[in-house]
Design a protein around this motif. Structure first.
Motif, mmCIF file in Angstrom:
data_model
loop_
_atom_site.group_PDB
_atom_site.id
_atom_site.type_symbol
_atom_site.label_atom_id
_atom_site.label_comp_id
_atom_site.label_asym_id
_atom_site.label_seq_id
_atom_site.Cartn_x
_atom_site.Cartn_y
_atom_site.Cartn_z
ATOM 1 N N LEU A 66 75.693 -21.530 87.684
ATOM 2 C CA LEU A 66 76.433 -20.088 87.568
ATOM 3 C C LEU A 66 75.487 -19.032 87.113
ATOM 4 C CD1 LEU A 66 80.033 -19.581 85.656
ATOM 5 C CD2 LEU A 66 77.788 -18.284 85.015
ATOM 6 N N ILE A 67 75.669 -17.979 87.631
ATOM 7 C CA ILE A 67 74.928 -16.650 87.233
ATOM 8 C C ILE A 67 75.878 -15.562 86.940
ATOM 9 C CG2 ILE A 67 73.389 -14.926 87.943
ATOM 10 C CD1 ILE A 67 71.640 -16.983 89.547
ATOM 11 N N GLY A 68 75.635 -14.601 85.994
ATOM 12 C CA GLY A 68 76.465 -13.313 85.689
ATOM 13 C C GLY A 68 76.088 -12.208 86.780
ATOM 14 N N GLN A 69 77.100 -11.555 87.326
ATOM 15 C CA GLN A 69 76.543 -10.509 88.185
ATOM 16 C C GLN A 69 75.939 -9.411 87.427
ATOM 17 O OE1 GLN A 69 76.886 -10.016 91.483
ATOM 18 N NE2 GLN A 69 75.888 -8.175 91.171
ATOM 19 N N ALA A 70 76.238 -9.196 86.110
ATOM 20 C CA ALA A 70 75.604 -8.223 85.249
ATOM 21 C C ALA A 70 74.016 -8.443 84.723
ATOM 22 C CB ALA A 70 76.450 -7.992 83.659
ATOM 23 N N SER A 71 73.705 -10.060 84.725
ATOM 24 C CA SER A 71 72.619 -10.370 84.582
ATOM 25 C C SER A 71 71.437 -10.305 85.777
ATOM 26 C CB SER A 71 72.461 -11.976 84.329
ATOM 27 O OG SER A 71 73.369 -12.246 83.418
ATOM 28 N N LEU A 72 72.156 -10.386 86.960
ATOM 29 C CA LEU A 72 71.457 -10.060 88.189
ATOM 30 C C LEU A 72 70.935 -8.352 87.956
ATOM 31 C CD1 LEU A 72 70.015 -10.905 90.770
ATOM 32 C CD2 LEU A 72 72.316 -9.769 91.928
ATOM 33 N N GLU A 73 72.056 -7.647 87.751
ATOM 34 C CA GLU A 73 71.960 -6.021 87.875
ATOM 35 C C GLU A 73 70.856 -5.799 86.775
ATOM 36 O OE1 GLU A 73 75.951 -4.625 87.498
ATOM 37 O OE2 GLU A 73 76.332 -5.396 89.476
ATOM 38 N N MET A 107 88.635 -8.524 81.953
ATOM 39 C CA MET A 107 88.658 -9.819 82.117
ATOM 40 C C MET A 107 87.578 -10.332 83.091
ATOM 41 S SD MET A 107 91.856 -11.573 84.585
ATOM 42 C CE MET A 107 91.098 -10.856 86.015
ATOM 43 N N LEU A 108 87.000 -11.746 82.776
ATOM 44 C CA LEU A 108 86.203 -12.186 83.518
ATOM 45 C C LEU A 108 86.691 -12.761 84.899
ATOM 46 C CD1 LEU A 108 84.020 -14.322 80.677
ATOM 47 C CD2 LEU A 108 83.910 -11.760 81.478
ATOM 48 N N ARG A 109 85.880 -12.862 85.875
ATOM 49 C CA ARG A 109 86.519 -13.253 87.226
ATOM 50 C C ARG A 109 85.374 -13.810 88.040
ATOM 51 N NH1 ARG A 109 87.097 -10.985 92.342
ATOM 52 N NH2 ARG A 109 85.682 -9.072 92.567
ATOM 53 N N LEU A 110 85.841 -14.736 88.714
ATOM 54 C CA LEU A 110 84.848 -15.407 89.748
ATOM 55 C C LEU A 110 84.714 -14.348 90.785
ATOM 56 C CD1 LEU A 110 83.240 -18.039 90.418
ATOM 57 C CD2 LEU A 110 85.408 -18.688 91.801
ATOM 58 N N SER A 111 83.680 -13.910 91.172
ATOM 59 C CA SER A 111 83.336 -12.755 92.137
ATOM 60 C C SER A 111 82.844 -13.152 93.501
ATOM 61 C CB SER A 111 82.662 -11.630 91.464
ATOM 62 O OG SER A 111 81.226 -11.957 91.218
ATOM 63 N N SER A 112 82.238 -14.533 93.235
ATOM 64 C CA SER A 112 81.338 -14.723 94.597
ATOM 65 C C SER A 112 81.386 -16.353 94.377
ATOM 66 C CB SER A 112 80.143 -14.439 94.661
ATOM 67 O OG SER A 112 80.109 -12.998 94.822
ATOM 68 N N GLU A 170 81.832 -12.033 87.372
ATOM 69 C CA GLU A 170 81.810 -10.556 87.005
ATOM 70 C C GLU A 170 82.485 -10.294 85.699
ATOM 71 O OE1 GLU A 170 82.546 -7.971 90.516
ATOM 72 O OE2 GLU A 170 84.841 -8.124 89.855
ATOM 73 N N GLY A 171 82.145 -9.055 84.991
ATOM 74 C CA GLY A 171 83.127 -8.720 83.851
ATOM 75 C C GLY A 171 82.552 -9.021 82.676
ATOM 76 N N SER A 172 81.534 -9.738 82.539
ATOM 77 C CA SER A 172 80.770 -10.135 81.363
ATOM 78 C C SER A 172 79.489 -9.180 81.206
ATOM 79 C CB SER A 172 80.169 -11.551 81.377
ATOM 80 O OG SER A 172 79.195 -11.884 82.289
ATOM 81 N N GLU A 173 78.948 -9.227 79.783
ATOM 82 C CA GLU A 173 77.716 -8.566 79.641
ATOM 83 C C GLU A 173 76.463 -9.461 80.135
ATOM 84 O OE1 GLU A 173 77.259 -7.878 75.414
ATOM 85 O OE2 GLU A 173 78.964 -6.481 75.302
ATOM 86 N N ALA A 174 75.396 -8.754 80.354
ATOM 87 C CA ALA A 174 74.239 -9.524 80.967
ATOM 88 C C ALA A 174 73.968 -10.650 80.159
ATOM 89 C CB ALA A 174 73.087 -8.639 81.086
ATOM 90 N N TYR A 175 73.618 -11.737 80.669
ATOM 91 C CA TYR A 175 73.208 -12.815 79.939
ATOM 92 C C TYR A 175 74.167 -13.584 79.095
ATOM 93 C CZ TYR A 175 69.282 -10.719 81.852
ATOM 94 O OH TYR A 175 68.248 -10.124 82.689
#
Length: 267
Positions: free
Chosen positions: A153-160, A1-6, A182-187
């Motif tokens: 918006l930025i995905g946490q996985a993209s930053l990692e 599941m995708l969620r708003l992490s920050s 968070e919870g999505s693939e990068a980009y």
């Protein structure tokens, strides 16, 4: 599941951000986000960390009355009241757009001029003085002092993924997003067109082009000697001379966002 992490709010353009657990959305994005801005006292052009990296050490906190609390090491804290929306108007220029917005007064201007070492003025944008979103044909689509769109918006996985490519962890605040998922693939966010969070829909307008500001350490205000992460981003995120990281959003309603909410990709 995708969620708003920050959730992050940046009350003054190019000053420090604040992490939130809960935030209201109004017609211009997150309530209190990028509603204040520094401009050159002579010509009204906006001032940012691109030229004044010291601004990364300026704390500008929005308060419930809409005013601003300014603080930084070595200077007294200053409370700036919300100016009257149609008085003491000053011309301000953000990229190619011109605006007439209320000036916050001499005390704030003197404090900030002393801080950055240049004569400047502090201005505020009330909702009815916001500018049109660049390229929009809809009169209700407005933006305050953000570069072009109400939200980022930025995905946490993209930053990692970027941190792994650079070879060291990177702070999300380098990129100044409002929403982190968070919870999505990068980009994965590159392919989204419409999303929903907490019953509020958002249109994904366009990718966010990045600049030298991403090379400034948000903790120290120092520029990276190796020009990272911009150098690495250019190797795989450059299109037609622009480097993209994150997605600009337009909210299609108002309401409340809270960290932990489910993020639905509608299109």
């Amino acid at each position: 599941m995708l969620r708003l992490s920050s959730l992050y709010r940046f009350p003054m353009k190019s000053a420090t951000g604040e992490s939130l657990r809960r935030a209201k959305l109004d017609a211009l994005g997150l309530e209190g986000d990028r509603r204040w801005m520094l401009v050159d006292a002579e010509n009204g052009r906006f001032l940012t960390q691109r030229a004044f990296s010291r601004m990364s050490q300026l704390s500008a906190r929005w308060n419930e009355s809409g005013g601003l609390t300014l603080s930084t090491e070595g200077m007294p804290t200053l409370q700036v009241p919300l100016p009257e929306p149609d008085a003491n108007l000053r011309g301000a220029f953000v990229w190619g757009a011109s605006m007439f917005v209320p000036d916050a007064g001499d005390e704030a201007a003197d404090w900030l001029s002393s801080f950055i070492g240049k004569a400047c003025r502090l201005v505020h944008v009330p909702e009815h003085r916001a500018r049109d979103i660049p390229g929009s044909l809809l009169p209700e689509e407005k933006v305050g002092f953000a570069d072009g769109f109400p939200l980022l918006l930025i995905g946490q996985a993209s930053l990692e993924d970027l941190g792994q490519r650079v070879g060291r962890p990177l702070e999300m605040l380098r990129f100044r997003p409002n929403l982190v998922v968070e919870g999505s693939e990068a980009y994965a966010e590159d392919g989204w067109k419409r999303i929903r969070i907490g019953g509020i829909e958002f249109s994904v307008a366009k990718g966010c082009s990045r600049c030298i500001l991403t090379t400034i350490d948000p903790a120290t205000g120092e520029r990276s000697a190796d020009r990272e992460p911009l150098t690495t981003l250019k190797t795989y995120r450059e299109r037609e001379g622009e480097v993209y990281f994150g997605q600009n959003l337009i909210n299609r309603g108002t309401g409340v966002l809270e960290v932990g909410m489910e993020v639905e990709v509608l299109e």
